[in-house]
Design a protein around this motif. Structure first.
Motif, PDB file in Angstrom:
ATOM      1  N   LEU A 162      42.536 -13.304  35.697  1.00  8.60           N
ATOM      2  CA  LEU A 162      43.086 -14.297  36.614  1.00  8.60           C
ATOM      3  C   LEU A 162      43.433 -13.637  37.949  1.00  8.60           C
ATOM      4  N   PRO A 163      42.417 -13.258  38.740  1.00  9.52           N
ATOM      5  CA  PRO A 163      42.700 -12.671  40.051  1.00  9.52           C
ATOM      6  C   PRO A 163      43.315 -13.705  40.984  1.00  9.52           C
ATOM      7  N   MET A 164      43.980 -13.242  42.034  1.00 12.64           N
ATOM      8  CA  MET A 164      44.728 -14.166  42.882  1.00 12.64           C
ATOM      9  C   MET A 164      43.817 -15.136  43.639  1.00 12.64           C
ATOM     10  N   SER A 165      42.585 -14.741  43.904  1.00 13.95           N
ATOM     11  CA  SER A 165      41.601 -15.673  44.459  1.00 13.95           C
ATOM     12  C   SER A 165      40.490 -15.840  43.435  1.00 13.95           C
ATOM     13  N   GLY A 166      40.093 -17.070  43.184  1.00 14.50           N
ATOM     14  CA  GLY A 166      39.192 -17.367  42.074  1.00 14.50           C
ATOM     15  C   GLY A 166      37.822 -16.729  42.189  1.00 14.50           C
ATOM     16  N   MET A 167      37.387 -16.093  41.097  1.00  9.48           N
ATOM     17  CA  MET A 167      36.062 -15.477  41.038  1.00  9.48           C
ATOM     18  C   MET A 167      35.417 -15.825  39.701  1.00  9.48           C
ATOM     19  N   ALA A 168      34.248 -16.418  39.772  1.00  6.62           N
ATOM     20  CA  ALA A 168      33.592 -16.937  38.579  1.00  6.62           C
ATOM     21  C   ALA A 168      33.302 -15.860  37.550  1.00  6.62           C
ATOM     22  N   ALA A 169      33.038 -14.646  37.990  1.00  5.97           N
ATOM     23  CA  ALA A 169      32.676 -13.582  37.061  1.00  5.97           C
ATOM     24  C   ALA A 169      33.851 -13.131  36.200  1.00  5.97           C
ATOM     25  N   TYR A 170      35.065 -13.488  36.589  1.00  8.70           N
ATOM     26  CA  TYR A 170      36.255 -13.016  35.895  1.00  8.70           C
ATOM     27  C   TYR A 170      36.804 -14.026  34.887  1.00  8.70           C
TER      28      TYR A 170
END
Length: 286
Positions: A108-116
């Motif tokens: 759950l990074p602070m800005s959304g990234m589909a790979a995560y």
């Protein structure tokens, strides 16, 4: 176009209210972990996410990449905390991940990234790309004879981007009636009020002129949202659909509702527990 007056059962509204409460609570808990986050937007859009995920979206919590799912695209990557809160409530992401929000190696990074993140369909962040991606996905699903919908959540600030309107024009041209845009209108962006940076009214008329079926509702009124989503999903028109949602940043937490609104609401360390307590009071949770 006003929302269709479909009948909304009180029991359905009560269930959605509980989902919206838990989405807001999840967002506050994640914000508390890092001491920051776009919690104002998350609180404002929680009702929209509750109706989308728990009334209409087709998904399988244990299989986020199920081919038959509806796709929910978060064009506004800084709203990731809001979508994470909904994905946790939907069981797609474990509640245990709340304590890892924004940490190294977190999903759950602070800005959304589909790979995560499971259930995160696109990487958003540089604004103005989400609707264009949605057009491509919707066209692809059409050509596969899929009955799935593409939902794209974008912000009023993204209406500044020419690429958004290029995507809107192409969606109408291709008759993408499997595409539902959701515009969060909270009149805030990084530099000033969105309406001051670049006036967007008459917003509904603009979308209608681009060939979209258009609804504008109070984005913090569950009944209005249900009626608009129901109408958009059930429409037999060949047009793409847009639901314009006027929301209040900080909704559900009086101390944040009353705070001077900026793109990034500051929450002091001692205020997180107060915010959670106020949220419980608003929802009558003891």
């Amino acid at each position: 176009m006003s929302a269709s007056l479909s009948r909304v059962e009180p029991g359905d509204l009560e269930k959605l209210k509980r989902h919206a409460y838990r989405i807001r609570r999840n967002a506050l808990l994640m914000g508390e972990v890092q001491g920051q986050g776009y919690v104002g937007q998350a609180l404002g859009v929680a009702d929209v996410l509750a109706v989308a995920y728990f009334r209409h979206l087709k998904f399988r919590a244990d299989d986020p990449e199920w081919e038959g799912r509806d796709r929910f695209l978060l064009s506004i990557g800084h709203y990731a905390i809001a979508l994470y809160a909904a994905l946790i409530e939907a069981g797609i992401v474990s509640e245990d991940e709340i304590e890892n929000y924004g940490s190294d190696n977190s999903i759950l990074p602070m800005s959304g990234m589909a790979a995560y993140t499971p259930g995160m369909e696109i990487t958003g962040g540089s604004l103005g790309h989400g609707l264009g991606i949605g057009v491509g996905m919707a066209l692809g699903l059409k050509r596969k004879s899929s009955d799935s919908f593409i939902y794209n959540l974008l912000s009023d600030g993204e209406l500044n981007e020419g690429s958004t309107w290029e995507a809107a024009a192409s969606a109408s041209h291709w008759k993408l009636n499997n595409l539902i845009a959701i515009v969060d209108v909270n009149d805030q962006q990084a530099d000033d009020k969105s309406s001051t940076v670049l006036a967007y009214e008459p917003i509904a008329d603009k979308w209608t002129a681009f060939g979209w079926e258009t609804w504008r509702v109070n984005g913090n009124d569950l009944e209005e949202l249900v009626q608009a989503f129901d109408a958009a999903v059930s429409s037999e028109s060949d047009k793409p659909r847009v639901i314009i949602c006027d929301t209040l940043m900080g909704r559900g937490v009086p101390l944040l509702e009353a705070r001077d609104k900026t793109h990034f609401i500051r929450v002091d360390e001692n205020e997180w527990s107060l915010a959670l307590a106020q949220l419980d009071d608003v929802y009558g949770i003891k």
